[in-house]
Design an enzyme around this catalytic site. Structure first.
Site, PDB file in Angstrom:
ATOM      1  N   GLY A 183      -0.166   5.146  -3.506  1.00 40.01           N
ATOM      2  CA  GLY A 183       0.867   6.606  -4.089  1.00 40.01           C
ATOM      3  C   GLY A 183      -0.164   7.493  -5.195  1.00 40.01           C
ATOM      4  N   LEU A 223       1.246   4.742   6.146  1.00 37.02           N
ATOM      5  CA  LEU A 223       0.082   4.471   6.210  1.00 37.02           C
ATOM      6  C   LEU A 223       0.116   2.961   6.527  1.00 37.02           C
ATOM      7  CD1 LEU A 223      -0.626   5.796   2.847  1.00 37.02           C
ATOM      8  CD2 LEU A 223      -2.525   5.511   4.186  1.00 37.02           C
ATOM      9  N   THR A 232      -5.997  -1.986   8.888  1.00 36.84           N
ATOM     10  CA  THR A 232      -6.705  -1.876  10.056  1.00 36.84           C
ATOM     11  C   THR A 232      -6.425  -3.576   9.925  1.00 36.84           C
ATOM     12  OG1 THR A 232      -8.583  -2.925   8.265  1.00 36.84           O
ATOM     13  CG2 THR A 232      -8.600  -0.264   9.061  1.00 36.84           C
ATOM     14  N   TYR A 244       2.590  -9.543   8.138  1.00 37.16           N
ATOM     15  CA  TYR A 244       1.423  -8.627   7.835  1.00 37.16           C
ATOM     16  C   TYR A 244       1.912  -7.339   8.427  1.00 37.16           C
ATOM     17  CZ  TYR A 244       0.207  -4.523   4.731  1.00 37.16           C
ATOM     18  OH  TYR A 244      -0.559  -3.538   4.171  1.00 37.16           O
ATOM     19  N   LYS A 282       3.591  -3.843   9.990  1.00 35.34           N
ATOM     20  CA  LYS A 282       2.604  -2.338  10.260  1.00 35.34           C
ATOM     21  C   LYS A 282       2.523  -1.771  11.348  1.00 35.34           C
ATOM     22  CE  LYS A 282       1.334  -1.602   5.505  1.00 35.34           C
ATOM     23  NZ  LYS A 282       2.318  -0.524   5.133  1.00 35.34           N
ATOM     24  N   PRO A 312      -5.610   2.620   7.463  1.00 34.05           N
ATOM     25  CA  PRO A 312      -6.596   2.797   6.331  1.00 34.05           C
ATOM     26  C   PRO A 312      -7.713   0.876   6.281  1.00 34.05           C
ATOM     27  CG  PRO A 312      -4.458   2.973   5.187  1.00 34.05           C
ATOM     28  CD  PRO A 312      -4.508   2.873   6.745  1.00 34.05           C
ATOM     29  N   ASN A 365      -9.783  -2.093   3.692  1.00 32.56           N
ATOM     30  CA  ASN A 365      -9.202  -2.560   3.203  1.00 32.56           C
ATOM     31  C   ASN A 365      -9.658  -1.223   1.489  1.00 32.56           C
ATOM     32  OD1 ASN A 365      -9.586  -4.786   4.695  1.00 32.56           O
ATOM     33  ND2 ASN A 365      -9.977  -6.247   2.941  1.00 32.56           N
ATOM     34  N   HIS A 367      -6.014  -8.618  -3.726  1.00 30.65           N
ATOM     35  CA  HIS A 367      -7.609  -8.714  -2.452  1.00 30.65           C
ATOM     36  C   HIS A 367      -9.061  -8.493  -3.184  1.00 30.65           C
ATOM     37  CE1 HIS A 367      -4.640  -5.631  -0.786  1.00 30.65           C
ATOM     38  NE2 HIS A 367      -5.017  -6.316   0.102  1.00 30.65           N
ATOM     39  N   ASP A 423     -11.052 -18.155   5.553  1.00 27.94           N
ATOM     40  CA  ASP A 423     -12.578 -16.832   5.144  1.00 27.94           C
ATOM     41  C   ASP A 423     -11.164 -15.508   5.811  1.00 27.94           C
ATOM     42  OD1 ASP A 423     -14.436 -17.974   4.345  1.00 27.94           O
ATOM     43  OD2 ASP A 423     -15.753 -18.286   6.699  1.00 27.94           O
TER      44      ASP A 423
END
Ligand code: GFB
Length: 312
Positions: free
Chosen positions: A17, A106, A109, A137, A141, A164, A166, A180, A270
Site C-alpha cells: 500500500g 492483490l 503466487t 492464506y 486469496k 504478485p 514474493n 518473509h 522449506d
C-alpha cells in the site's frame, strides 16, 4: 483513472500500500482516500460499509491483507484465513454496492498448486493440491480472486486480480520469526556483522527456489493494470526468474559485507520447492519489471539502515 479521481488504497501503511501511494503521488493522482486501522477495522462489515458510503471512492486498490513469512503462515493459519476473507469480502462487496468504477485485488503466487509446472502460468490455478505451509492464506486469496470474477460475471463490474510473487523493499517487516525470507536474512546478516557473530543461520535446506519483485515495480505494474487492463483473467506479476535460498543468502551476505559462516538449519521448513511465475501474459499486455535483485536489495538495505535498528 482520471487524475482527479477518488482513489482508495486499502492497506496504505503496508509494504504494498505505501508503495502504491508513492507511485500514485508520483503520477499526479492526489485525490487519495486512506484510513488507518485505528479509524476502521476492515474485517468489520459495518465499519467498511460506513466508510464507503461516506468516502465514495471511484477506484479501489485492495492491498490490505494479513501477510507473513512461512513460519507466520504455519503458526497463525486461522488469523490468515479469517482476516483475509473478511477484508476481501467487505471491500469487494462495498465497492460493488457503492458503484466503484474499477478495483484491483492483490492475490499471491501461493494460490498455485505445490507441484505446479514451473514457471507457473495463470491457468495452473486449482489444478492440484496447495503447499500445506500456506494453504489457509492461499484459500483466502483464491476466494478473493473468485469473488472478483463472480461480481464481474453477475454484475458486470470491472474488478481485476493480480498475483504478485514474493515482494520486498522499503517499509517491509523485518521480524525474524514472522517475516518473509528476504527481510529476515537482511536483518540477520546486518546484526551478525555489527555484533561480530561467527555464524548466520538460514532456515531450511537452502534449496528452494523463489522469485523476488521489488515493491516499486509492483506498484507500477498495479497502476499499469488499472489503466490498461479490463480482462477477467488473473495476471501474474513478477520477474520470471528464480534464485535459490542459498544463493539469495550469499547475495545478501555480500551486500551487507558479512564475512562469517552461513549454516543451514534443516529442522526449519522449506515450503514450496520452487515458486517462479510465468510473466509472459503481463509482458504481452505491455509491462515488465525494471529493478534487478541486487539493486533492489541494495535500496532495501539502505532504507533498513536508515531506520536504525528497530526494523519491525
Ligand atoms: O518468504 P518466506 O517465508 O515464504 O520464505 P514462502 C520461506 C523460504 O525461505 C523457505 C527459507 O524455504 C525457508 O526455509 N528461509 C531461510 C527463511 N531463512 C529464512 C528466514 O530467516 N526467514 C524466513 N521466513 N524464511 C510465502 C508465504 O511463502 O510466500 C506467504 O508464506 C506469501 O503466504 C509469500 O504467499 C509470497 O516464499 O515460502
Amino acid at each position: 483513472m482520471e487524475k482527479k479521481a477518488r482513489i482508495y488504497v486499502a492497506g496504505h501503511t503496508g509494504l504494498v500500500g505505501s508503495a502504491l501511494v508513492r507511485a500514485l503521488n508520483r503520477e499526479g493522482y492526489l485525490n487519495l482516500v486512506m484510513a488507518t486501522h485505528q479509524e476502521i477495522d476492515l474485517t468489520v462489515q459495518t465499519d467498511v460499509s460506513e466508510f464507503f458510503a461516506c468516502e465514495r471512492p471511484e477506484y479501489v486498490f485492495l492491498a490490505a491483507a494479513k501477510v507473513g513469512g512461512i513460519m507466520a503462515n504455519i503458526v497463525y493459519p486461522a488469523q490468515f484465513i479469517y482476516d483475509n476473507l473478511m477484508m476481501e469480502a467487505n471491500i469487494i462487496h462495498e465497492s460493488w454496492k457503492n458503484g466503484v468504477k474499477k478495483l484491483l485485488f492483490l492475490g499471491s503466487t501461493c494460490i498455485y498448486p505445490q507441484m505446479a509446472r514451473q514457471p507457473i502460468t495463470e491457468d495452473a490455478l486449482l489444478t492440484g493440491p496447495l503447499e500445506p505451509s500456506n494453504a489457509a492464506y492461499a484459500i483466502a486469496k483464491i476466494a478473493g480472486l473468485k469473488m472478483c470474477q463472480a461480481y464481474n460475471q453477475q454484475y458486470g463490474t470491472k474488478y481485476i486480480a493480480a498475483m504478485p510473487t514474493n515482494l520486498y523493499g522499503p517499509h517491509d517487516h523485518f521480524n525474524l520469526e514472522t517475516g518473509h525470507v528476504l527481510p529476515a536474512l537482511l536483518r540477520k546478516f546486518h546484526e551478525a556483522k555489527r555484533q561480530g557473530r561467527p555464524q548466520v543461520v538460514v532456515w531450511g535446506s537452502g534449496g528452494p527456489i523463489r522469485e523476488f519483485l521489488y515493491i516499486d515495480d509492483l506498484a507500477e505494474a498495479c497502476l499499469f493494470l488499472m489503466n490498461h487492463y479490463e480482462g477477467d483473467k488473473i495476471v501474474n506479476v513478477g520477474t520470471g526468474s528464480g534464485i535459490s535460498i542459498a544463493a539469495l543468502a550469499d547475495l545478501i551476505r555480500t551486500i551487507t559485507g558479512y564475512e562469517g559462516e552461513v549454516v543451514f538449519d534443516k529442522t526449519k521448513p522449506d515450503g514450496m520447492p520452487v515458486k517462479v511465475s510465468d510473466v509472459s501474459y503481463l509482458k504481452k499486455l505491455g509491462w515488465q519489471a525494471a529493478t534487478d535483485l541486487r539493486t533492489g536489495i541494495g535500496r532495501t538495505y539502505n532504507w533498513f539502515c536508515r531506520q536504525g535498528f528497530a526494523g519491525d
